[in-house]
Motif scaffolding. Structure first.
Motif, mmCIF file in Angstrom:
data_model
loop_
_atom_site.group_PDB
_atom_site.id
_atom_site.type_symbol
_atom_site.label_atom_id
_atom_site.label_comp_id
_atom_site.label_asym_id
_atom_site.label_seq_id
_atom_site.Cartn_x
_atom_site.Cartn_y
_atom_site.Cartn_z
ATOM 1 N N PHE A 115 0.973 -1.244 -0.017
ATOM 2 C CA PHE A 115 -0.035 0.013 -0.013
ATOM 3 C C PHE A 115 0.770 1.267 -0.058
ATOM 4 N N GLU A 116 1.964 1.183 0.723
ATOM 5 C CA GLU A 116 2.845 2.506 0.670
ATOM 6 C C GLU A 116 3.453 2.576 -0.611
ATOM 7 N N ASN B 61 1.206 2.865 -4.577
ATOM 8 C CA ASN B 61 -0.218 3.442 -4.073
ATOM 9 C C ASN B 61 -0.652 4.605 -5.137
ATOM 10 N N ASN B 62 -0.221 4.581 -6.338
ATOM 11 C CA ASN B 62 -0.603 5.415 -7.443
ATOM 12 C C ASN B 62 -1.084 4.881 -8.699
ATOM 13 N N GLU C 11 -4.475 4.990 -5.836
ATOM 14 C CA GLU C 11 -4.544 4.719 -4.274
ATOM 15 C C GLU C 11 -5.386 3.260 -4.304
ATOM 16 N N TRP C 12 -4.830 2.377 -3.387
ATOM 17 C CA TRP C 12 -5.683 1.406 -2.731
ATOM 18 C C TRP C 12 -7.218 1.841 -1.870
#
Lengths: 249, 249
Positions: free
Chosen positions: B205-206, B209-210, B212-213
């Motif tokens: 997720f970090e 994240n583009n 976004e989750w």
């Protein structure tokens, strides 16, 4: 790297090079290549992508027939990219390319490639510079993917012919019954965009140069074949491959 | 963005939310979605990729059946990714993904996805952190390719269930004859890696994240379905699509 200026690169073999001796060297390398390709296939650790770009009549088909197509067809695939069809156009421009990326153990040859999407499209202004830049970034990321995630070694060749040699070869297509099928009425029209093609090619060599392009002087077939056979031979030899022996399972 | 901590995100719907009213809203959105998907198909300008990730028994199949599979099957494709087979393993990890990228006009659903290659593989230490990072970079470049070069809008959902809820659902698979076929003796084993999965998911997720989750609280199916239907409806509505009218050729 500094920007490549195609005008300053000869389209001919170095003067001092002996044609007969060079042809003999090529012959010897083709024998070597047969063994190396077999080893690549057997070891099943690396893969090779050979990209062949060049103007019409620069001799792409010839080098595929005489050098690359000389190895075991089970381990060497050739894909020719034409103008994209409707199904391909409804996807991103790398979709039809990725599906033909080489599996491990294989040599994949592209006769024209994803580079057309930043060449012919730019010459005819179907895409602007901003989109061209985005596509070049996408191409770089794609080539990185193949290299880093499937041990794919990429060789990119630009077959560099002079406008005079190109014109003569196109004329031959009109006269030689064995070459007439290759004639396309657009070829002479495209040839008039020579200067534009040179510019977009130079841009492509600058932005998409990892792995590096090889500019192949291509006015003489014997030299072109030598350069490409040698590049592939050197690459494969440098991998230090080993036959894997009997599998223990 | 700051690092997501899954432990701090509820797996349940907000307390104040009324189940019956929410279900009615979902029903209404499903009707809307049917129209919007038709428009997406007709306009043929955008495409949508819906990535569904989550632990075993987090309800991936359910949301595909009840929400995404509710639209016209001619415009919605579902691809379930299992452990890769030999042919897939002989290519880079995105090769089998790219071939199923949505064509323009289409919605493509991935039941599991390219993310498994940085999740299950990391939990079991089949790849190290360095390769994981390289794969995450490749994933980011790949998602950029789809977005920038085929107008693909990507929705990524993580179905967030509690260990307790997961355990109960896995137990049900042992008892309910209609669910027994889903039982896999490895599921309970995998569930023991809960903490490790949480960590690699948070990493994913970090770094990826583009776009976004969306972390979807998934202990209650009605809420999970509401969140996903709403996200897809909002996305499609925001595209301001138009029926193209009669083609003039």
């Amino acid at each position: 790297m500094s920007k490549i200026n195609l005008d300053k690169i000869s389209t001919r073999a170095p003067e001092e090079l002996d044609k007969k001796a060079t042809k003999e060297k090529t012959e010897a390398m083709l024998v070597e290549l047969d063994d190396l390709q077999n080893l690549l296939f057997a070891e099943n650790q690396h893969s090779v992508l050979v990209v062949i770009q060049g103007m019409d009549a620069s001799g792409k088909d010839g080098v595929i027939r005489n050098v690359l197509g000389n190895m075991n067809p089970q381990g060497v695939m050739v894909k020719s990219y034409k103008a994209p069809v409707a199904e391909e156009l409804s996807h991103d421009f790398l979709w039809r390319i990725h599906s033909h990326a080489p599996a491990r153990g294989m040599i994949q040859v592209f006769n024209r490639s994803h580079y057309e999407d930043i060449l012919v499209t730019r010459v005819h202004k179907w895409i602007d510079d901003e989109l061209a830049k985005k596509r070049m970034n996408a191409i770089n990321a794609f080539e990185r993917l193949l290299e880093e995630h499937n041990n794919t070694h990429i060789l990119k060749f630009y077959l560099h012919v002079s406008p005079e040699e190109q014109h003569q070869r196109l004329e031959e297509r009109l006269k030689d019954p064995a070459k007439m099928w290759k004639y396309n009425k657009n070829d002479f029209k495209e040839a008039k965009f020579w200067g534009d093609y040179r510019k977009v090619y130079e841009d492509c060599f600058e932005y998409c140069n990892n792995p590096e392009w090889t500019i192949v002087p291509a006015d003489q077939n014997w030299y072109k074949e030598y350069v490409i056979a040698k590049a592939l031979r050197d690459l494969l030899k440098g991998l230090n491959m080993q036959y894997p022996g009997i599998k223990k399972e």
